[in-house]
Design an enzyme around this catalytic site. Sequence first.
Site, PDB file in Angstrom:
ATOM      1  N   HIS A 179      55.679  79.218  19.048  1.00 37.89           N
ATOM      2  CA  HIS A 179      57.290  79.884  18.583  1.00 37.89           C
ATOM      3  C   HIS A 179      57.367  79.648  17.247  1.00 37.89           C
ATOM      4  CE1 HIS A 179      61.020  81.190  19.996  1.00 37.89           C
ATOM      5  NE2 HIS A 179      61.586  80.493  18.915  1.00 37.89           N
ATOM      6  N   CYS A 180      57.632  81.436  16.236  1.00 42.47           N
ATOM      7  CA  CYS A 180      57.543  81.176  14.953  1.00 42.47           C
ATOM      8  C   CYS A 180      58.720  81.242  14.680  1.00 42.47           C
ATOM      9  CB  CYS A 180      56.764  82.490  14.472  1.00 42.47           C
ATOM     10  SG  CYS A 180      56.252  81.857  12.560  1.00 42.47           S
ATOM     11  N   PRO A 181      59.045  80.339  14.220  1.00 38.35           N
ATOM     12  CA  PRO A 181      61.020  80.795  13.150  1.00 38.35           C
ATOM     13  C   PRO A 181      61.540  81.441  12.356  1.00 38.35           C
ATOM     14  CG  PRO A 181      60.825  78.305  13.397  1.00 38.35           C
ATOM     15  CD  PRO A 181      58.798  79.505  13.349  1.00 38.35           C
TER      16      PRO A 181
END
Lengths: 147, 491
Positions: free
Chosen positions: B189-191
Amino acid sequence: MQHTASLVTKVFIQRDYSEGTVCRFQTKFPTELDNRIERALLEQTVKTLNSYYVEAEKVGGQSYLEGCLACATAYIVFLCMETRYEKVLKKISGYIQEQNEKIYAPRGLLLTDPIERGMRLEISVFEDRGSSGSSPSSSMSSCGTAR
Amino acid sequence: MHLGESMRDCEYSQISTRSSTPMETPYKKRTPKKKKWESFPGRNKFYCDGRIMMAKQTGVFYLTLILILVTCGLFFTFDCPFLAQQLTPIIPVLGGALFLFVLGTLLRTSFSDPGVLPRATPDEAADLERQIDVANGTTGYRPPPRTKEVVINGQTVKLKYCFTCKIFRPPRASHCSLCDNCVERFDHHCPWVGNCVGRRNYRFFYMFILSLSFLTIFIFAFVITHIILSSYEKGFLSALKESPASVLEVVVCFFSVWSIVGLSGFHTYLISSNQTTNEDIKGSWSSKRGKDNYNPYSSGNIFTNCCVALCGPLPPSLIDRRGFIEADAPQMAPPTNGITMYGATQSQQSHMAAATPLLQQQRSEPVIITSSPENGTSLPALASLTLGGPCTSLPIGQPTPPTSTPSLSCHEAADMLMMHGHTLNHTHPLQEQAALHHYLTPEEVPSPPGMLHCGSPLGHSHTVQASFYNPASQDSLHEDSVRGLVKLSSV
């Protein structure tokens, strides 16, 4: 025209992951359908579906071309062009409908397109017309048979 | 039509449904159809009517966007005129193209569905539970984490059961706790992009970080060039004073280069070995785990792996975000309640040949059937409100079973009563009319068991009641008790 069909159960054919993450369904025959449909027919349907999915997910010349073209156009081309996968999905949808009309509906079954169930194959089993018992009361049936 | 005819055949219908029909119409017309994204179970945000899908926390994404836009903006405004003049105009053109590519891939990564797996329908979840119970030989007791083992290319892989999504996750899928979804080929999950990176957007993500590396290096290099060339003429400090923006750009680029280029390198390695970040971090295919541990998904050839990851077919989204919610057949009456066959069978005329359109309607109007209170069992009679496409549990006409009616159905029926016209999807005008009747509020039940008939699957189930229902004899006492009971059940 009003028809009656009462849903008895739903049978799910699970995915077969032995070949990796590619979409493939098990050809194992579910026991709930034992007396509803011939094994060979269901197996044939599942095998055909599997072959369609193999075709959709095939990594070959056409998919490379598509991928490179898309990359070169910053993926804008996806807005106008239908991908090969989508084309095959349409074929699958047509095939399922045809199978339903010819084979499954007459036997009181209904295949649901896997794309609508997260790539899981669902077969709805409806109560067999032949197995319906006599009505508890004749007055009821007289109402009921007014079709 | 048939439904209407049979309704007219039976007295009760005239009292219960006709009078309330006009009142039903407003309910029907008022409720707009909802799109699926509006009731998506995961923690995602949707924009543009479901076209754009992002994670819940998007603050860092806006930071990324601002950093890129500001840095590039400054570059084009302050450095490009000088460079175009001194060196070549190709520089701004190339920079522009690179900038647009970066932006395009960033937005594509952030806005697209990463490959979310839709949660299991209640039927499927129940089916899986049954299979698991059969396998475990127990019922009711929840055993330790459920796993299935499958052999892929000679390697044993464990498929885990996701308790949130109620499915066995495909291999390489993982549940993102931030988005609360199972994602296929879950990478991470890439913020920074405000979304998960999974099967469907991994290539965009990779293209984004790759092109961003080039852009960062490009800007860094040419800003330095600009300062150096300027300082030949005016001296270093004057050059800096003249274009302070360049200093900012250099600082941003300097710090970005290390992380972005590093990340690109890491993902290039992942792609060439066909691994996900998730697998790499866990060391799933590391030889440290065992001598025979290898990656079953890798083709062994770096080039092939890269081609598959970047140029392979792009699967479509499995969650139909912009589709309309159809009235799904509520849970089938569980066969175990023992009343499945009562009264239902007589109306089984499954004309299956032409059933397909009908069967599609079987995701139908929920069915509410009440039994006649004249049996003297008012509360139980009402408890026999059943709901469901299958409509097989029709205790109607049976003086009994009410207690056997699952309380669940009572609750569901009550819900339906409350949710006026909520989930209907009728193509059939009669269905429509039929459906309207489902949503009689307690107030509208003019007299005991407004017999609300079944939806499509069981067209004539209501007829079962005909013989038992004698509306003419119903008095206001019954009426009130019924209303009271309906209200009670809806609590």
